[in-house]
Design a protein around this motif. Structure first.
Motif, PDB file in Angstrom:
ATOM      1  N   GLN A   1      18.444  -3.201  55.297  1.00 19.27           N
ATOM      2  CA  GLN A   1      17.801  -4.220  55.716  1.00 19.27           C
ATOM      3  C   GLN A   1      18.311  -4.877  57.197  1.00 19.27           C
ATOM      4  O   GLN A   1      17.576  -5.075  57.994  1.00 19.27           O
ATOM      5  N   GLU A   2      19.546  -4.554  57.380  1.00 25.81           N
ATOM      6  CA  GLU A   2      20.272  -4.847  58.901  1.00 25.81           C
ATOM      7  C   GLU A   2      19.527  -3.914  59.978  1.00 25.81           C
ATOM      8  O   GLU A   2      19.475  -4.048  61.036  1.00 25.81           O
ATOM      9  N   ARG A   3      19.117  -2.586  59.367  1.00 28.58           N
ATOM     10  CA  ARG A   3      18.786  -1.541  60.214  1.00 28.58           C
ATOM     11  C   ARG A   3      17.275  -1.904  60.688  1.00 28.58           C
ATOM     12  O   ARG A   3      16.816  -1.432  61.566  1.00 28.58           O
ATOM     13  N   GLY A   4      16.649  -2.895  59.913  1.00 28.10           N
ATOM     14  CA  GLY A   4      15.133  -3.102  60.235  1.00 28.10           C
ATOM     15  C   GLY A   4      14.404  -2.823  58.913  1.00 28.10           C
ATOM     16  O   GLY A   4      12.908  -3.102  59.326  1.00 28.10           O
ATOM     17  N   PHE A   5      14.860  -2.415  58.010  1.00 25.22           N
ATOM     18  CA  PHE A   5      13.830  -2.292  56.741  1.00 25.22           C
ATOM     19  C   PHE A   5      13.616  -3.510  55.955  1.00 25.22           C
ATOM     20  O   PHE A   5      14.365  -4.318  55.903  1.00 25.22           O
ATOM     21  N   HIS A   6      12.604  -3.766  55.773  1.00 27.63           N
ATOM     22  CA  HIS A   6      12.066  -4.750  54.813  1.00 27.63           C
ATOM     23  C   HIS A   6      12.328  -4.363  53.228  1.00 27.63           C
ATOM     24  O   HIS A   6      12.116  -3.164  52.783  1.00 27.63           O
ATOM     25  N   VAL A   7      13.208  -5.141  52.788  1.00 19.51           N
ATOM     26  CA  VAL A   7      13.531  -4.848  51.221  1.00 19.51           C
ATOM     27  C   VAL A   7      13.031  -5.832  50.172  1.00 19.51           C
ATOM     28  O   VAL A   7      13.114  -7.000  50.294  1.00 19.51           O
ATOM     29  N   ARG A   8      12.407  -5.128  49.178  1.00 19.88           N
ATOM     30  CA  ARG A   8      11.768  -6.062  48.044  1.00 19.88           C
ATOM     31  C   ARG A   8      12.278  -5.200  46.638  1.00 19.88           C
ATOM     32  O   ARG A   8      12.167  -3.991  46.569  1.00 19.88           O
ATOM     33  N   THR A   9      12.595  -5.703  45.907  1.00 19.14           N
ATOM     34  CA  THR A   9      13.025  -5.418  44.388  1.00 19.14           C
ATOM     35  C   THR A   9      11.750  -5.824  43.381  1.00 19.14           C
ATOM     36  O   THR A   9      11.589  -7.071  43.307  1.00 19.14           O
ATOM     37  N   VAL A  10      11.586  -4.915  42.541  1.00 24.04           N
ATOM     38  CA  VAL A  10      10.702  -5.168  41.314  1.00 24.04           C
ATOM     39  C   VAL A  10      11.380  -5.512  40.153  1.00 24.04           C
ATOM     40  O   VAL A  10      12.109  -4.529  39.476  1.00 24.04           O
ATOM     41  N   ALA A  11      11.675  -6.775  39.793  1.00 23.45           N
ATOM     42  CA  ALA A  11      12.660  -7.195  38.795  1.00 23.45           C
ATOM     43  C   ALA A  11      12.316  -6.394  37.492  1.00 23.45           C
ATOM     44  O   ALA A  11      11.117  -6.304  36.935  1.00 23.45           O
ATOM     45  N   GLY A  12      13.255  -5.758  36.919  1.00 24.74           N
ATOM     46  CA  GLY A  12      13.235  -5.229  35.585  1.00 24.74           C
ATOM     47  C   GLY A  12      12.581  -3.882  35.540  1.00 24.74           C
ATOM     48  O   GLY A  12      12.531  -3.218  34.594  1.00 24.74           O
ATOM     49  N   ALA A  13      12.111  -3.323  36.643  1.00 25.29           N
ATOM     50  CA  ALA A  13      11.742  -2.009  36.810  1.00 25.29           C
ATOM     51  C   ALA A  13      12.587  -0.896  36.910  1.00 25.29           C
ATOM     52  O   ALA A  13      13.633  -1.185  37.621  1.00 25.29           O
ATOM     53  N   GLY A  14      12.379   0.251  36.280  1.00 26.59           N
ATOM     54  CA  GLY A  14      13.346   1.453  36.299  1.00 26.59           C
ATOM     55  C   GLY A  14      12.646   2.263  37.748  1.00 26.59           C
ATOM     56  O   GLY A  14      11.876   1.685  38.464  1.00 26.59           O
ATOM     57  N   HIS A  15      13.470   3.328  37.784  1.00 24.69           N
ATOM     58  CA  HIS A  15      13.252   4.112  38.934  1.00 24.69           C
ATOM     59  C   HIS A  15      11.931   4.315  39.440  1.00 24.69           C
ATOM     60  O   HIS A  15      11.367   4.456  40.683  1.00 24.69           O
ATOM     61  N   THR A  16      10.893   4.913  38.317  1.00 20.54           N
ATOM     62  CA  THR A  16       9.611   5.092  38.508  1.00 20.54           C
ATOM     63  C   THR A  16       8.631   3.679  38.613  1.00 20.54           C
ATOM     64  O   THR A  16       8.203   3.497  37.453  1.00 20.54           O
ATOM     65  N   ILE A  17       8.809   3.064  39.638  1.00 21.10           N
ATOM     66  CA  ILE A  17       8.286   1.508  39.567  1.00 21.10           C
ATOM     67  C   ILE A  17       6.998   1.780  39.323  1.00 21.10           C
ATOM     68  O   ILE A  17       6.348   0.775  38.464  1.00 21.10           O
ATOM     69  N   GLN A  18       6.123   2.724  39.792  1.00 22.37           N
ATOM     70  CA  GLN A  18       4.753   2.581  39.668  1.00 22.37           C
ATOM     71  C   GLN A  18       4.261   2.889  38.306  1.00 22.37           C
ATOM     72  O   GLN A  18       3.005   2.549  37.807  1.00 22.37           O
ATOM     73  N   ARG A  19       5.126   3.585  37.536  1.00 19.70           N
ATOM     74  CA  ARG A  19       4.854   3.837  36.057  1.00 19.70           C
ATOM     75  C   ARG A  19       5.431   2.472  35.129  1.00 19.70           C
ATOM     76  O   ARG A  19       4.871   2.355  34.190  1.00 19.70           O
ATOM     77  N   ASP A  20       6.701   2.078  35.587  1.00 20.10           N
ATOM     78  CA  ASP A  20       7.113   1.202  34.741  1.00 20.10           C
ATOM     79  C   ASP A  20       6.521  -0.179  34.660  1.00 20.10           C
ATOM     80  O   ASP A  20       6.585  -1.065  33.790  1.00 20.10           O
ATOM     81  N   ASP A  21       6.208  -0.259  36.050  1.00 14.89           N
ATOM     82  CA  ASP A  21       5.625  -1.833  36.088  1.00 14.89           C
ATOM     83  C   ASP A  21       4.592  -1.612  37.377  1.00 14.89           C
ATOM     84  O   ASP A  21       4.821  -2.155  38.500  1.00 14.89           O
ATOM     85  N   PHE A  22       3.169  -1.140  36.808  1.00 14.22           N
ATOM     86  CA  PHE A  22       2.144  -1.034  37.707  1.00 14.22           C
ATOM     87  C   PHE A  22       1.868  -2.223  38.388  1.00 14.22           C
ATOM     88  O   PHE A  22       1.944  -2.372  39.848  1.00 14.22           O
ATOM     89  N   ASP A  23       1.701  -3.545  37.858  1.00 10.26           N
ATOM     90  CA  ASP A  23       1.250  -4.744  38.492  1.00 10.26           C
ATOM     91  C   ASP A  23       2.746  -5.227  39.410  1.00 10.26           C
ATOM     92  O   ASP A  23       2.042  -5.583  40.577  1.00 10.26           O
ATOM     93  N   GLY A  24       3.818  -5.042  39.041  1.00 13.77           N
ATOM     94  CA  GLY A  24       4.834  -5.228  39.942  1.00 13.77           C
ATOM     95  C   GLY A  24       4.880  -4.597  41.112  1.00 13.77           C
ATOM     96  O   GLY A  24       5.195  -5.050  42.317  1.00 13.77           O
ATOM     97  N   PHE A  25       4.495  -3.433  41.047  1.00 15.53           N
ATOM     98  CA  PHE A  25       4.597  -2.286  42.069  1.00 15.53           C
ATOM     99  C   PHE A  25       3.496  -2.824  42.910  1.00 15.53           C
ATOM    100  O   PHE A  25       3.693  -2.879  44.188  1.00 15.53           O
ATOM    101  N   MET A  26       2.251  -3.022  42.456  1.00 12.29           N
ATOM    102  CA  MET A  26       1.131  -3.530  43.466  1.00 12.29           C
ATOM    103  C   MET A  26       1.491  -4.891  44.093  1.00 12.29           C
ATOM    104  O   MET A  26       1.053  -5.051  45.416  1.00 12.29           O
ATOM    105  N   ASN A  27       1.990  -5.558  43.483  1.00  8.82           N
ATOM    106  CA  ASN A  27       2.290  -7.072  43.922  1.00  8.82           C
ATOM    107  C   ASN A  27       3.694  -6.789  45.004  1.00  8.82           C
ATOM    108  O   ASN A  27       3.456  -7.568  46.200  1.00  8.82           O
ATOM    109  N   ALA A  28       4.553  -5.988  44.988  1.00  7.12           N
ATOM    110  CA  ALA A  28       5.501  -5.673  45.767  1.00  7.12           C
ATOM    111  C   ALA A  28       4.846  -5.061  47.276  1.00  7.12           C
ATOM    112  O   ALA A  28       5.327  -5.298  48.233  1.00  7.12           O
TER     113      ALA A  28
END
Length: 235
Positions: free
Chosen positions: A203-230
């Motif tokens: 983040q200090e290098r300039g990346f925007h960081v967002r975490t999808v609460a409760g999601a596992g490594h494959t976020i798009q499969r674990d929480d599709f709605d959370g992925f799209m919201n992110a």
């Protein structure tokens, strides 16, 4: 190597999708159509050693540079959006300067493969060849039934030598020094690959960081709605 691609949608606004290890374009089975509904022509690759793409001659042909060169050879430069998950995040970061998308999203990227006894070991991945459907369900309790079937099929097709090709990079710092284009770092909760300390440094290098609460490594499969919201503000 020219990679196998799958496309959803039409038009001039292009989105690129790059999957993780042991997977293929089908990990994006919901994301691709969702982006197409938003007006993108979505192009998803099968990385070398995965899905319907070709195989390298041996483990040494499965390094980050090899994957990145394939992306550049296969995909159009100047896309509106590029998204890479895990190994796909490492690959995209290695190719992003040449691909020059307007925006990049790195989903729990494999920018640091821990070394040592409890770190990255190719054998742990190759054992996936023997996993049953119930094993996959146990590791991924939030996945849809279709994703369980897809995972078994993609692991069956996957060239396990690609895991050994990554072994020489364990313990090395693979994260970009800075974002080449506006970049979102989307993390699982917790992330196995990006510690809070590393996330803060990125983040200090300039990346925007967002975490999808409760999601596992494959976020798009674990929480599709959370992925799209992110992705709000990035698509």
């Amino acid at each position: 190597m020219q990679l196998h691609t799958t496309t959803w949608g039409t038009g001039d606004r292009v989105a690129l999708l790059v999957h993780g290890i042991m997977s293929d374009h089908r990990t994006w089975r919901r994301v691709g159509p969702a982006l197409a509904e938003r007006g993108y022509r979505v192009v998803a690759v099968d990385l070398r050693g995965h899905g319907a793409s070709g195989r390298a001659d041996g483990p040494s042909g499965y390094g980050p540079r090899d994957y990145a060169d394939d992306l550049v050879e296969t995909l159009p430069a100047g896309a509106e959006l590029a998204i890479g998950h895990s190994l796909g995040g490492l690959t995209l970061a290695s190719a992003v300067e040449r691909l020059a998308p307007r925006r990049a999203v790195y989903v729990d990227p494999a920018w640091h493969l821990p070394a040592g006894r409890n770190g990255f070991r190719a054998e742990l991945f190759t054992h996936a060849k023997s996993l049953t459907r119930e094993h996959v369900r146990e590791f991924n309790p939030h996945w849809a039934e279709e994703d369980l079937d897809i995972e078994l099929e993609t692991v069956r097709l996957w060239d396990e030598r690609s895991a050994h090709g990554l072994s020489p990079f364990a313990g090395k710092e693979l994260a970009p020094g800075h974002p080449v284009v506006p970049s979102l770092l989307m993390l699982a909760d917790p992330s196995m690959l990006v510690t809070p300390e590393r996330a803060k440094a990125l983040q200090e290098r300039g990346f925007h960081v967002r975490t999808v609460a409760g999601a596992g490594h494959t976020i798009q499969r674990d929480d599709f709605d959370g992925f799209m919201n992110a992705l709000d503000g990035w698509i």
